[in-house]
Design a protein around this motif. Structure first.
Motif, PDB file in Angstrom:
ATOM      1  N   ARG A  35      10.875  -4.111  -2.907  1.00  0.00           N
ATOM      2  CA  ARG A  35      10.393  -5.352  -3.537  1.00  0.00           C
ATOM      3  C   ARG A  35       9.120  -5.102  -4.332  1.00  0.00           C
ATOM      4  O   ARG A  35       8.968  -5.583  -5.461  1.00  0.00           O
ATOM      5  N   GLU A  36       8.199  -4.320  -3.766  1.00  0.00           N
ATOM      6  CA  GLU A  36       6.947  -4.037  -4.447  1.00  0.00           C
ATOM      7  C   GLU A  36       7.139  -3.081  -5.623  1.00  0.00           C
ATOM      8  O   GLU A  36       6.497  -3.229  -6.658  1.00  0.00           O
ATOM      9  N   GLU A  56      -2.306  -6.251 -13.703  1.00  0.00           N
ATOM     10  CA  GLU A  56      -2.332  -7.277 -12.660  1.00  0.00           C
ATOM     11  C   GLU A  56      -0.910  -7.764 -12.396  1.00  0.00           C
ATOM     12  O   GLU A  56      -0.161  -8.050 -13.333  1.00  0.00           O
ATOM     13  N   PHE A  57      -0.531  -7.820 -11.149  1.00  0.00           N
ATOM     14  CA  PHE A  57       0.733  -8.433 -10.761  1.00  0.00           C
ATOM     15  C   PHE A  57       0.510  -9.096  -9.412  1.00  0.00           C
ATOM     16  O   PHE A  57      -0.513  -8.885  -8.760  1.00  0.00           O
ATOM     17  N   GLU A  58       1.462  -9.896  -8.991  1.00  0.00           N
ATOM     18  CA  GLU A  58       1.264 -10.713  -7.795  1.00  0.00           C
ATOM     19  C   GLU A  58       1.239  -9.844  -6.534  1.00  0.00           C
ATOM     20  O   GLU A  58       2.209  -9.166  -6.211  1.00  0.00           O
ATOM     21  N   THR A  59       0.113  -9.865  -5.853  1.00  0.00           N
ATOM     22  CA  THR A  59      -0.037  -9.168  -4.581  1.00  0.00           C
ATOM     23  C   THR A  59      -0.874 -10.026  -3.636  1.00  0.00           C
ATOM     24  O   THR A  59      -1.506 -10.992  -4.053  1.00  0.00           O
ATOM     25  N   MET A 119       0.807  -1.220   0.000  1.00  0.00           N
ATOM     26  CA  MET A 119       0.000   0.000   0.000  1.00  0.00           C
ATOM     27  C   MET A 119       0.844   1.276   0.000  1.00  0.00           C
ATOM     28  O   MET A 119       0.338   2.355  -0.319  1.00  0.00           O
ATOM     29  N   VAL A 120       2.105   1.182   0.362  1.00  0.00           N
ATOM     30  CA  VAL A 120       3.000   2.309   0.130  1.00  0.00           C
ATOM     31  C   VAL A 120       3.302   2.431  -1.362  1.00  0.00           C
ATOM     32  O   VAL A 120       3.267   3.515  -1.939  1.00  0.00           O
ATOM     33  N   ALA A 121       3.569   1.304  -2.002  1.00  0.00           N
ATOM     34  CA  ALA A 121       4.089   1.321  -3.368  1.00  0.00           C
ATOM     35  C   ALA A 121       3.036   1.450  -4.455  1.00  0.00           C
ATOM     36  O   ALA A 121       3.138   2.310  -5.348  1.00  0.00           O
ATOM     37  N   HIS A 122       2.027   0.597  -4.445  1.00  0.00           N
ATOM     38  CA  HIS A 122       1.202   0.430  -5.642  1.00  0.00           C
ATOM     39  C   HIS A 122       0.208   1.548  -5.935  1.00  0.00           C
ATOM     40  O   HIS A 122      -0.005   1.879  -7.109  1.00  0.00           O
ATOM     41  N   PRO A 123      -0.447   2.163  -4.947  1.00  0.00           N
ATOM     42  CA  PRO A 123      -1.355   3.250  -5.319  1.00  0.00           C
ATOM     43  C   PRO A 123      -0.666   4.376  -6.085  1.00  0.00           C
ATOM     44  O   PRO A 123      -1.194   4.872  -7.090  1.00  0.00           O
ATOM     45  N   ALA A 124       0.522   4.781  -5.651  1.00  0.00           N
ATOM     46  CA  ALA A 124       1.236   5.856  -6.343  1.00  0.00           C
ATOM     47  C   ALA A 124       1.751   5.403  -7.704  1.00  0.00           C
ATOM     48  O   ALA A 124       1.632   6.128  -8.697  1.00  0.00           O
ATOM     49  N   LEU A 125       2.317   4.215  -7.771  1.00  0.00           N
ATOM     50  CA  LEU A 125       2.878   3.735  -9.032  1.00  0.00           C
ATOM     51  C   LEU A 125       1.788   3.418 -10.048  1.00  0.00           C
ATOM     52  O   LEU A 125       2.027   3.491 -11.259  1.00  0.00           O
TER      53      LEU A 125
END
Length: 275
Positions: A91-92, A249-252, A64-70
């Motif tokens: 890693r994310e 879609e990616f592995e989460t 949740m740090v990485a994906h919303p912004a990216l």
């Protein structure tokens, strides 16, 4: 004899966990560091008596740090992570193929060293060729790198010790200047049950600098109260305008394209804090 670790989250409340083994304790140049193995949450990194991450629930915070912004920025080639020496956010970040370089600036090299040794599931991408690891002061790095990054992520401890500067308005202004003209930043901003004043202060300071500011949340059981907030500041792109179909879609384990906008729907008492 049973051994238990307790984090006092306020003067009157804490969480506790049964310990299998204490793996390391050390007073570094910056903070008290411990790595413990718990029955419920697995191996756990503790700094200054506060849980930073555990093997069992770490994926929530790091995703949740990485994906919303990216997922909001259309072409995040250069990404900076301030703090985050455990390597989970890195890693994310690397799950996004458009990221050409991810820079990690962590002030305490011991966090990196022990995370690699005891938390390989989390720190396993720190040696990736797309990653540059710098042991230095993130505050100074920001001010020394103007117009450099597409996305900046602040993965700090709570505002004590070396992390105090990472919650200052001057730091957010430095982030703005370190971002490119369409850059985005995100920071963890603690919990609304015990740190409502902090959330309000950060929100006010960021709104005075960034034209688009959004707060979102996630459930992280080993963090104080379990309800955690993140604040995003953007120069151009609004995370609420991102089309679900455009998110790859990616592995989460926590974040999904459907969750992207839903995370920004706040409980009423949290919404009232940031109006």
């Amino acid at each position: 004899m049973e051994l238990w670790y307790t984090e006092k989250q306020t003067e009157n409340f804490g969480i506790t966990s049964k310990i299998k083994e204490t793996l390391v304790t050390e007073k570094t140049d910056f903070q008290d560091l411990a790595m413990i193995d718990t029955n419920e949450w697995g191996r756990m990194l503790v700094l200054d008596g506060m849980v930073m991450t555990s093997v069992r629930d770490e994926f929530v915070y790091h995703e949740m740090v990485a994906h919303p912004a990216l997922s909001t920025h259309p072409n995040p080639k250069n990404v900076l992570v301030v703090g985050g020496g455990d390597g989970g956010v890195i890693r994310e970040v690397l799950k996004h193929p458009e990221v050409e370089k991810a820079v990690l600036v962590e002030i305490d090299g011991k966090v990196i060293e022990y995370s690699k040794k005891y938390l390989p599931e989390i720190a396993g991408e720190l040696d990736n060729p797309r990653v540059e690891v710098i042991v230095n002061d993130g505050y100074m790095h920001i001010h020394d790198h103007k117009n450099t990054y597409d996305v900046i992520m602040v993965d700090s401890t709570e505002p004590v010790g070396p992390a105090v500067e990472l919650f200052s308005k001057g730091f957010y202004q430095g982030i703005y200047e370190s971002l490119k003209e369409d850059g985005i930043f995100v920071a963890q901003t603690d919990n609304p049950w015990f740190k409502a004043d902090l959330i309000q202060t950060v929100n006010r300071d960021v709104r005075e600098i960034f034209p688009i500011v959004r707060v979102y949340g996630a459930n992280i059981p080993t963090y104080p109260s379990g309800l955690w907030t993140f604040t995003m500041g953007s120069k151009k792109y609004d995370p609420l305008q991102v089309e679900e179909a455009s998110i790859p879609e990616f592995e989460t384990k926590y974040y999904t394209p459907r969750l992207h906008k839903a995370a920004f729907v706040l409980p009423k008492f949290v919404e009232d804090l940031v109006k």
